[in-house]
Design a protein around this motif. Structure first.
Motif, short mmCIF file in Angstrom:
data_model
loop_
_atom_site.label_atom_id
_atom_site.label_comp_id
_atom_site.label_asym_id
_atom_site.label_seq_id
_atom_site.Cartn_x
_atom_site.Cartn_y
_atom_site.Cartn_z
N ILE A 14 0.90 -1.27 0.01
CA ILE A 14 0.13 -0.07 0.03
C ILE A 14 0.78 1.25 0.11
N ILE A 15 1.81 1.32 0.65
CA ILE A 15 2.70 2.34 0.94
C ILE A 15 3.42 2.64 -0.59
N ASP A 16 3.98 1.62 -0.89
CA ASP A 16 4.62 1.54 -2.28
C ASP A 16 3.75 2.18 -3.29
N ALA A 17 2.41 1.43 -3.20
CA ALA A 17 1.72 2.24 -4.35
C ALA A 17 1.31 3.67 -4.23
N ALA A 18 1.09 3.89 -2.99
CA ALA A 18 0.87 5.35 -2.75
C ALA A 18 2.06 6.06 -3.28
N LEU A 19 3.25 5.85 -2.92
CA LEU A 19 4.43 6.51 -3.84
C LEU A 19 4.44 6.65 -5.12
N ASP A 20 4.13 5.20 -5.88
CA ASP A 20 3.96 5.38 -7.16
C ASP A 20 2.76 6.12 -7.82
N LEU A 21 1.70 6.26 -7.12
CA LEU A 21 0.58 7.13 -7.53
C LEU A 21 0.92 8.77 -7.28
N ILE A 22 1.57 8.89 -6.24
CA ILE A 22 2.29 10.40 -6.20
C ILE A 22 3.24 10.68 -7.24
#
Length: 181
Positions: A14-22
């Motif tokens: 989830i954290i990695d996905a958030a960074l990718d989306l940002i």
């Protein structure tokens, strides 16, 4: 899909996905639904692992800052003398400004949040403090502060300039700040 109990990497995904989306859409483009979809987790996992989007953003940016600090530690940790430390700073500038734009975008998304919100300002201050602590292993505190700002500024200029400067100019700037050369 596995449940939270049998999926110990879910929170990290989830954290990695958030960074990718940002990196792809900016903080303004992030939502629970988008992060869950990118991470491949049920939407309910978002609130199970994070009480709010703010908590997720702080965790994500904290992880991002830690990766930059790790790069500082890797480069400067191997330096055995001031000349090697100067060379490591030059390497940092060029590493941070080369390659894809993900790191640049994440840095500036964090800085934008920090300019507006005290919680993110504290995160950036902690990041700067950790960077300076590493630099202070080789340089006096005032010099470390100047070098930290130089690394940020030169990295930004090199990443955004259509004709970025070469290593010799970076080495000259580092030498001037550290009074070597």
């Amino acid at each position: 899909m596995a449940t939270g109990r049998t999926d110990p990497q879910r929170r990290d995904r989830i954290i990695d996905a958030a960074l990718d989306l940002i990196a792809d859409e900016g903080v303004a483009g992030i939502s629970h639904r988008k992060v869950a979809a990118r991470a491949g987790v049920p939407l309910g996992s978002m609130t199970y692992h994070f009480q709010s989007m703010e908590e997720l953003l702080r965790e994500a940016f904290g992880r991002f800052a830690a990766t930059i600090v790790a790069l500082f530690e890797e480069r400067l940790g191997a330096a055995g003398d001031p000349d090697e430390a100067r060379a490591a700073v030059v390497d940092l500038v060029h590493d941070l400004s080369s390659g894809d734009q993900r790191q640049l975008v994440l840095t500036h998304e964090l800085y934008t949040l920090a300019a507006r919100q005290p919680a993110y300002r504290e995160l950036t201050r902690a990041w700067m403090r950790r960077s300076r602590d590493i630099l202070e292993q080789h340089f006096p505190p005032d010099t470390a502060r100047q070098l930290d700002a130089l690394i940020e500024g030169l990295s930004l200029h090199r990443a955004l300039d259509t004709e970025p400067h070469d290593r010799a100019l970076t080495a000259e700037a580092v030498a001037r700040i550290t009074r070597a050369g």
